[in-house]
Motif scaffolding. Structure first.
Motif, PDB file in Angstrom:
ATOM      1  N   ILE A  29       1.667   7.972 -12.901  1.00 21.16           N
ATOM      2  CA  ILE A  29       2.407   8.107 -11.649  1.00 21.16           C
ATOM      3  C   ILE A  29       1.458   7.999 -10.449  1.00 21.16           C
ATOM      4  CG2 ILE A  29       3.941   9.614 -10.322  1.00 21.16           C
ATOM      5  CD1 ILE A  29       5.186   8.623 -12.914  1.00 21.16           C
ATOM      6  N   LYS A  30       0.349   8.722 -10.531  1.00 22.36           N
ATOM      7  CA  LYS A  30      -0.589   8.736  -9.408  1.00 22.36           C
ATOM      8  C   LYS A  30      -1.538   7.541  -9.511  1.00 22.36           C
ATOM      9  CE  LYS A  30      -1.344  12.097  -6.932  1.00 22.36           C
ATOM     10  NZ  LYS A  30      -0.920  12.265  -5.513  1.00 22.36           N
ATOM     11  N   GLY A  31      -1.757   6.891  -8.379  1.00 15.52           N
ATOM     12  CA  GLY A  31      -2.686   5.763  -8.365  1.00 15.52           C
ATOM     13  C   GLY A  31      -4.127   6.235  -8.328  1.00 15.52           C
ATOM     14  N   ASP A  32      -5.021   5.370  -8.743  1.00 12.03           N
ATOM     15  CA  ASP A  32      -6.450   5.669  -8.729  1.00 12.03           C
ATOM     16  C   ASP A  32      -6.947   5.739  -7.283  1.00 12.03           C
ATOM     17  OD1 ASP A  32      -9.155   5.827  -9.644  1.00 12.03           O
ATOM     18  OD2 ASP A  32      -9.362   3.723  -9.115  1.00 12.03           O
ATOM     19  N   MET A  33      -7.531   6.894  -6.900  1.00  7.71           N
ATOM     20  CA  MET A  33      -7.906   7.085  -5.491  1.00  7.71           C
ATOM     21  C   MET A  33      -8.983   6.099  -5.037  1.00  7.71           C
ATOM     22  SD  MET A  33      -5.969   9.089  -3.964  1.00  7.71           S
ATOM     23  CE  MET A  33      -6.805   9.145  -2.398  1.00  7.71           C
ATOM     24  N   GLU A  34      -9.887   5.773  -5.940  1.00  5.78           N
ATOM     25  CA  GLU A  34     -10.933   4.813  -5.590  1.00  5.78           C
ATOM     26  C   GLU A  34     -10.311   3.481  -5.168  1.00  5.78           C
ATOM     27  OE1 GLU A  34     -14.289   4.297  -4.385  1.00  5.78           O
ATOM     28  OE2 GLU A  34     -13.886   6.228  -5.365  1.00  5.78           O
ATOM     29  N   ALA A  35      -9.332   3.026  -5.967  1.00  9.46           N
ATOM     30  CA  ALA A  35      -8.656   1.759  -5.663  1.00  9.46           C
ATOM     31  C   ALA A  35      -7.858   1.880  -4.361  1.00  9.46           C
ATOM     32  CB  ALA A  35      -7.735   1.368  -6.816  1.00  9.46           C
ATOM     33  N   ILE A  36      -7.261   3.036  -4.153  1.00  9.96           N
ATOM     34  CA  ILE A  36      -6.462   3.225  -2.937  1.00  9.96           C
ATOM     35  C   ILE A  36      -7.363   3.178  -1.697  1.00  9.96           C
ATOM     36  CG2 ILE A  36      -5.103   4.956  -1.667  1.00  9.96           C
ATOM     37  CD1 ILE A  36      -3.802   5.673  -4.386  1.00  9.96           C
ATOM     38  N   ARG A  37      -8.528   3.826  -1.783  1.00  6.88           N
ATOM     39  CA  ARG A  37      -9.467   3.772  -0.648  1.00  6.88           C
ATOM     40  C   ARG A  37      -9.900   2.341  -0.373  1.00  6.88           C
ATOM     41  NH1 ARG A  37     -11.740   8.259  -3.042  1.00  6.88           N
ATOM     42  NH2 ARG A  37     -10.816  10.125  -2.144  1.00  6.88           N
ATOM     43  N   LYS A  38     -10.190   1.623  -1.437  1.00  8.35           N
ATOM     44  CA  LYS A  38     -10.606   0.214  -1.300  1.00  8.35           C
ATOM     45  C   LYS A  38      -9.486  -0.594  -0.634  1.00  8.35           C
ATOM     46  CE  LYS A  38     -13.135  -3.462  -2.751  1.00  8.35           C
ATOM     47  NZ  LYS A  38     -13.509  -4.063  -1.530  1.00  8.35           N
ATOM     48  N   ALA A  39      -8.250  -0.327  -1.073  1.00  8.35           N
ATOM     49  CA  ALA A  39      -7.109  -1.050  -0.523  1.00  8.35           C
ATOM     50  C   ALA A  39      -6.961  -0.781   0.974  1.00  8.35           C
ATOM     51  CB  ALA A  39      -5.835  -0.665  -1.269  1.00  8.35           C
ATOM     52  N   VAL A  40      -7.076   0.476   1.354  1.00  5.04           N
ATOM     53  CA  VAL A  40      -6.932   0.834   2.771  1.00  5.04           C
ATOM     54  C   VAL A  40      -8.025   0.152   3.598  1.00  5.04           C
ATOM     55  CG1 VAL A  40      -7.054   2.742   4.420  1.00  5.04           C
ATOM     56  CG2 VAL A  40      -5.742   2.996   2.311  1.00  5.04           C
ATOM     57  N   GLU A  41      -9.229   0.119   3.036  1.00  5.04           N
ATOM     58  CA  GLU A  41     -10.331  -0.547   3.725  1.00  5.04           C
ATOM     59  C   GLU A  41     -10.005  -2.025   3.947  1.00  5.04           C
ATOM     60  OE1 GLU A  41     -14.098   0.146   1.718  1.00  5.04           O
ATOM     61  OE2 GLU A  41     -14.871  -1.658   2.695  1.00  5.04           O
ATOM     62  N   MET A  42      -9.473  -2.681   2.899  1.00  4.97           N
ATOM     63  CA  MET A  42      -9.122  -4.107   3.023  1.00  4.97           C
ATOM     64  C   MET A  42      -8.013  -4.311   4.045  1.00  4.97           C
ATOM     65  SD  MET A  42      -9.306  -5.072  -1.005  1.00  4.97           S
ATOM     66  CE  MET A  42      -8.691  -6.749  -0.963  1.00  4.97           C
ATOM     67  N   GLY A  52      -7.425  -2.490   6.615  1.00  8.08           N
ATOM     68  CA  GLY A  52      -8.004  -2.308   7.941  1.00  8.08           C
ATOM     69  C   GLY A  52      -8.741  -3.535   8.440  1.00  8.08           C
ATOM     70  N   LYS A  53      -9.302  -4.309   7.508  1.00  8.17           N
ATOM     71  CA  LYS A  53     -10.120  -5.451   7.913  1.00  8.17           C
ATOM     72  C   LYS A  53      -9.345  -6.772   7.975  1.00  8.17           C
ATOM     73  CE  LYS A  53     -14.582  -3.779   6.274  1.00  8.17           C
ATOM     74  NZ  LYS A  53     -15.374  -3.687   5.033  1.00  8.17           N
ATOM     75  N   ALA A  54      -8.095  -6.747   7.542  1.00  9.14           N
ATOM     76  CA  ALA A  54      -7.368  -8.018   7.406  1.00  9.14           C
ATOM     77  C   ALA A  54      -7.066  -8.645   8.765  1.00  9.14           C
ATOM     78  CB  ALA A  54      -6.075  -7.771   6.647  1.00  9.14           C
ATOM     79  N   HIS A  55      -7.099  -9.971   8.809  1.00 10.11           N
ATOM     80  CA  HIS A  55      -6.749 -10.713  10.016  1.00 10.11           C
ATOM     81  C   HIS A  55      -5.359 -11.334   9.943  1.00 10.11           C
ATOM     82  CE1 HIS A  55     -11.222 -11.309  11.339  1.00 10.11           C
ATOM     83  NE2 HIS A  55     -10.810 -10.058  11.366  1.00 10.11           N
ATOM     84  N   ARG A  56      -4.991 -11.756   8.730  1.00 10.47           N
ATOM     85  CA  ARG A  56      -3.680 -12.396   8.574  1.00 10.47           C
ATOM     86  C   ARG A  56      -2.963 -11.757   7.377  1.00 10.47           C
ATOM     87  NH1 ARG A  56      -7.324 -16.194   8.546  1.00 10.47           N
ATOM     88  NH2 ARG A  56      -6.774 -16.840   6.431  1.00 10.47           N
ATOM     89  N   PRO A  57      -2.622 -10.482   7.505  1.00 10.06           N
ATOM     90  CA  PRO A  57      -2.049  -9.762   6.361  1.00 10.06           C
ATOM     91  C   PRO A  57      -0.538  -9.926   6.258  1.00 10.06           C
ATOM     92  CG  PRO A  57      -2.331  -8.265   8.175  1.00 10.06           C
ATOM     93  CD  PRO A  57      -2.757  -9.609   8.692  1.00 10.06           C
ATOM     94  N   VAL A  58      -0.013  -9.650   5.068  1.00  6.15           N
ATOM     95  CA  VAL A  58       1.446  -9.587   4.903  1.00  6.15           C
ATOM     96  C   VAL A  58       1.768  -8.613   3.770  1.00  6.15           C
ATOM     97  CG1 VAL A  58       1.504 -11.636   3.390  1.00  6.15           C
ATOM     98  CG2 VAL A  58       3.579 -10.947   4.610  1.00  6.15           C
ATOM     99  N   PHE A  59       2.785  -7.799   3.977  1.00  4.64           N
ATOM    100  CA  PHE A  59       3.314  -6.954   2.909  1.00  4.64           C
ATOM    101  C   PHE A  59       4.348  -7.756   2.130  1.00  4.64           C
ATOM    102  CE2 PHE A  59       1.721  -3.442   5.528  1.00  4.64           C
ATOM    103  CZ  PHE A  59       1.224  -2.574   4.559  1.00  4.64           C
ATOM    104  N   TYR A  60       4.202  -7.742   0.822  1.00  6.39           N
ATOM    105  CA  TYR A  60       5.145  -8.450  -0.063  1.00  6.39           C
ATOM    106  C   TYR A  60       5.737  -7.379  -0.975  1.00  6.39           C
ATOM    107  CZ  TYR A  60       5.632 -10.742  -4.737  1.00  6.39           C
ATOM    108  OH  TYR A  60       6.028 -11.115  -6.003  1.00  6.39           O
ATOM    109  N   ILE A  67      -3.703  -7.158  -3.160  1.00  2.64           N
ATOM    110  CA  ILE A  67      -3.605  -5.773  -3.633  1.00  2.64           C
ATOM    111  C   ILE A  67      -2.260  -5.669  -4.330  1.00  2.64           C
ATOM    112  CG2 ILE A  67      -3.393  -3.355  -2.918  1.00  2.64           C
ATOM    113  CD1 ILE A  67      -4.996  -4.212  -0.346  1.00  2.64           C
ATOM    114  N   HIS A  68      -2.228  -5.090  -5.521  1.00  8.39           N
ATOM    115  CA  HIS A  68      -0.965  -5.035  -6.272  1.00  8.39           C
ATOM    116  C   HIS A  68      -0.675  -3.601  -6.713  1.00  8.39           C
ATOM    117  CE1 HIS A  68       1.684  -6.847  -9.729  1.00  8.39           C
ATOM    118  NE2 HIS A  68       2.339  -6.040  -8.942  1.00  8.39           N
TER     119      HIS A  68
END
Lengths: 586, 178
Positions: A188-201, A203-211, A302-303
């Motif tokens: 149920i709970k996601g891996d926090m390391e991956a979540i931190r990495k995702a948030v970092e990405m 934050g840095k995105a220039h042309r992001p989209v939520f799918y 990110i999936h």
């Protein structure tokens, strides 16, 4: 709580203990003991469908509109085989359904007895799990386990096959406990390391989209709220699959509309040119990705998915997060607030300008008419005239389904019930029955096609019996429209077997069933006719005669990339858009 | 030429052979679930063995040798792990410390030089004679798959009648359980 009772009593007691209020089913020889118990109680309401496929679709509609588990009871043999389409549908769309099937007595299993079939064998590949209960001692545990498996993790349908002698046998009933299954423990709970990495990405995105997809809906209303919060905080554009519509409000300026084969230009181009795709509870289905080697070539991915087998199945992703959408989004928002990433506002502004240029193309535009009702216009009017109401929409499968997805705007989750994965024609009427059972006071509309309706129209009789005022809004173009469209595009306009010949008079049909029929074939009369439909307190078949030649656009032909879309206003003769070589390739 | 409605398969990676150990509840239908998964999703099975390994705990161990691209192998493992009665899926090939053996029974019929040669080769391959008549032998041989392939190949011209193989049983080297 444990006490002595028969297997049939256990079934009904367990359903009650699991909070089941409505049971969709059809009796037969192998389930008579259970039907006898239904007769003796009043807590569970049984809805007698007219075909077992309808029972499962109704349970799906019930489940999808409430977030609860749908419950089905059918007999052995043909009862079980008729339910198979519904089970396969529920598996593809991850809908929690518990289907109880009767079975011939244990000593007759394998003897080709009357109404015997290998139910667990047949349903094994189209259920999340199934059980053949050979002993009364196993029955209470399996009943509760079945609900646990159906609703937890990635939800899905399960089958419990109960031989008739087990239904008659007496044993000790045990109530539901907090069972910890010995093997089945979804993460149920996601891996926090991956979540931190995702948030970092992010934050840095220039042309992001939520799918985003059906996983957001399945995760529950909290997931939709968290998604809204995250999307609004980041200011990113968002697109949704067919299954995910309603998780984010469609009228919101950040929403690009649906993506994929019949998605909008802005959604597909945003995917194609993005540098970061945040996939939330979607599975990179072939209707979404188009040509795989040209799918979002520049994007990191990110999936978020609760099912590990959805990750890296079709598209390799950079940061997989296995977990429940609501839990993962909650953690992401928390990390976002803690770290306060500095979003590149200038890059994001530039990205939105680009998206606005795609929006300006007005890809959903169609040629209006005063003479004949355009199907898109019909859906637009239906939406405008119902949007202030408490409305639930189901659909069949085909052009009308895509037009509904494009033109009907959803504000909330659990309002949109459609057969996405399996693409089951005939889904809409029984699903509407299930939705209306759960929401008796709401307006439930099945946006339908005349060909799909013919597949499960017997369930109108169910709607009449239980006084369910469902509205069947048929976009009647006298064709299996999507088949005809593909034949026009890919098979030289040879309309092999796609014309709906010898259709019934739908107004008389409604009358014959005990409902109300309305026909409309003029754009000028449409609003009044829709209002009449809404105000009719009975099941309605609305026969909306629409332009038979209209095609559903925009469209990414199969095997093409997101930036190779076809539009309705491209040329007069759409058959000439794809050359001979292309027709062979697609 | 692709004439379907679906995009053609994109292959980026070359296939690899992996040996998977799967611990499952020993309940009716569990093997059908595993085999159905492979056939339903179009995966290869090169070898499959199954036997109860812990009677008290009702556990069975299934050893599967399969071939696919790294992405497909990952899918196979995830799909197996998703089956409700599956406890654990371990890819023994990943750490490279897999011990894999199979057993074969090989019936060879012949007289004279061929018979003598078969017996000599059996000795060289450490195959045992478990049944003999004046005109036949049944050899029992254990070893890696390719060793057995080799031995069966050699018996071909020496009067090979038929043979039966167990499929691969595998375990990881070292003191730790999987």
């Amino acid at each position: 709580m444990s006490r002595q009772m028969t297997g049939a009593e256990m079934v009904i007691t367990a359903l009650q203990d699991q909070g089941v209020e409505v049971l969709f089913g059809y009796p037969g020889g192998s389930v008579l003991p259970i039907y006898d118990e239904i007769f003796k109680q009043e807590k569970i309401r049984h809805v007698l469908v007219r075909h077992e496929q309808g029972a499962v679709h109704a349970a799906e509609g019930y489940a999808r509109s409430t977030g609860k588990v749908g419950a089905v009871l059918v007999t052995s043999g043909p009862g079980a085989t008729n339910a198979v389409t519904g089970l396969a549908d529920a598996l593809m769309d991850s809908i929690p359904v518990v289907c109880i099937t009767g079975q011939v007595p244990t000593h007759l299993i394998g003897n080709d007895a009357f109404q015997e079939c290998d139910t667990v064998g047949i349903t094994r590949p189209c259920t999340k799990h199934n059980w053949l209960v050979k002993s009364i001692d196993d029955l209470p545990r399996i009943l509760h386990e079945a609900f646990h498996v159906a609703k937890s993790g990635r939800p899905g349908p399960v089958v419990i096959d109960i031989p008739k002698d087990v239904q008659f046998a007496t044993g000790t009933y045990v109530g539901p406990k907090n069972i910890s299954h010995k093997t089945y423990r979804p993460k149920i709970k996601g891996d926090m390391e991956a979540i931190r990495k995702a948030v970092e990405m992010i934050g840095k995105a220039h042309r992001p989209v939520f799918y985003t997809g059906g996983g957001v809906i399945n995760s529950g209303p909290a997931a939709s709220q968290l998604l809204r919060e995250l999307v609004k905080t980041t200011g990113f554009p968002i697109t949704s699959t067919l299954m995910g519509l309603g998780a984010f409000p469609a009228e919101h300026e950040q929403f690009l509309g649906m993506l994929g084969m019949h998605g909008t230009l802005e959604a597909n181009m945003a995917m194609h040119e993005s540098d970061l795709i945040v996939c939330v509870g979607a599975r990179f289905d072939d209707r979404i990705t188009g040509r795989l080697d040209a799918f979002a070539p520049l994007a990191k991915k990110i999936h978020i998915d609760i099912d590990p087998s959805s990750i890296n199945k079709i598209i390799k992703v950079d940061v997989p997060i296995v977990g429940d959408v609501a839990h993962v989004l909650e953690d992401m928002i928390r990390v976002w607030k803690q770290t306060q990433p500095e979003v590149d506002k200038k890059a994001l502004d530039k990205w939105w300008k680009k998206i606005d240029s795609w929006r300006a193309r007005k890809c959903l535009a169609y040629r209006g008419s005063d003479e004949i009702i355009k199907p898109q216009y019909a859906i637009q009017r239906l939406y405008e005239l119902t949007k202030k109401k408490d409305v639930y929409i189901t659909t069949e499968v085909g052009q009308h389904q895509m037009w509904a997805a494009q033109f009907f705007k959803f504000d909330e989750p659990n309002r949109w019930m459609t057969s996405g994965g399996l693409g089951t024609m005939g889904y809409g009427i029984p699903a509407a029955v299930g939705v209306q059972m759960a929401h008796p006071k709401s307006l439930v509309i099945d946006i339908a096609g005349e060909a799909s309706v013919m597949m499960t129209m017997q369930e109108i009789s169910t709607a009449v019996q239980y006084r369910l005022p469902i509205k069947i809004f048929i976009l009647n173009n006298h064709y299996m429209g999507m088949v005809r469209q593909w034949q026009e595009l890919l098979h030289g306009g040879r309309y092999s077997e796609s014309y709906s010949e010898a259709l019934p008079d739908f107004v008389k049909l409604a009358d014959a069933f005990g409902g109300v029929g309305i026909r409309c074939d003029k754009p000028a009369d449409l609003d009044a006719a829709i209002l009449e439909m809404i105000d009719t307190p009975k099941p309605v078949i609305f026969d909306c005669i629409v332009d038979p030649a209209e095609n559903c656009f925009p469209m990414i032909p199969s095997g093409k990339a997101h930036n190779e879309m076809l539009f309705g206003d491209m040329v007069e003769d759409i058959g000439s858009v794809i050359d001979e070589k292309g027709k062979m390739l697609v | 030429m692709n004439t379907t409605h679906y995009p053609s398969q994109v292959v980026f990676e070359s296939p690899e052979t992996h040996t998977l150990s799967v611990i499952v509840d020993n309940e009716p239908g569990v093997l059908a679930r595993v085999v159905g998964l492979f056939s339903g999703r179009g995966y290869n099975i090169e070898s499959l063995t199954v036997s109860e390994t812990e009677h008290e705990a009702h556990l069975s161990r299934i050893t599967i040798v399969t071939t696919g691209t790294p992405m497909v192998i990952e899918q196979i493992k995830n799909q197996l792990a998703r089956l409700v009665p599956v406890h654990r899926v371990v890819d023994l090939t990943v750490n490279g410390r897999v011990l894999a053996r199979e057993l074969a029974l090989i019936k060879v019929k012949g007289k004279g030089d061929a018979r003598v040669e078969a017996l000599r080769l059996a000795d060289a391959f450490r195959a045992r004679v478990v049944d003999a008549t004046t005109e036949s032998f049944v050899f029992e041989i254990t070893g890696k798959t390719d060793k057995i392939d080799e031995f069966v190949g050699l018996m071909g011209p020496l009067g090979l009648v038929e043979y039966s193989r167990t499929g691969v049983a595998a375990i990881a080297r070292g003191p730790e359980p999987m």
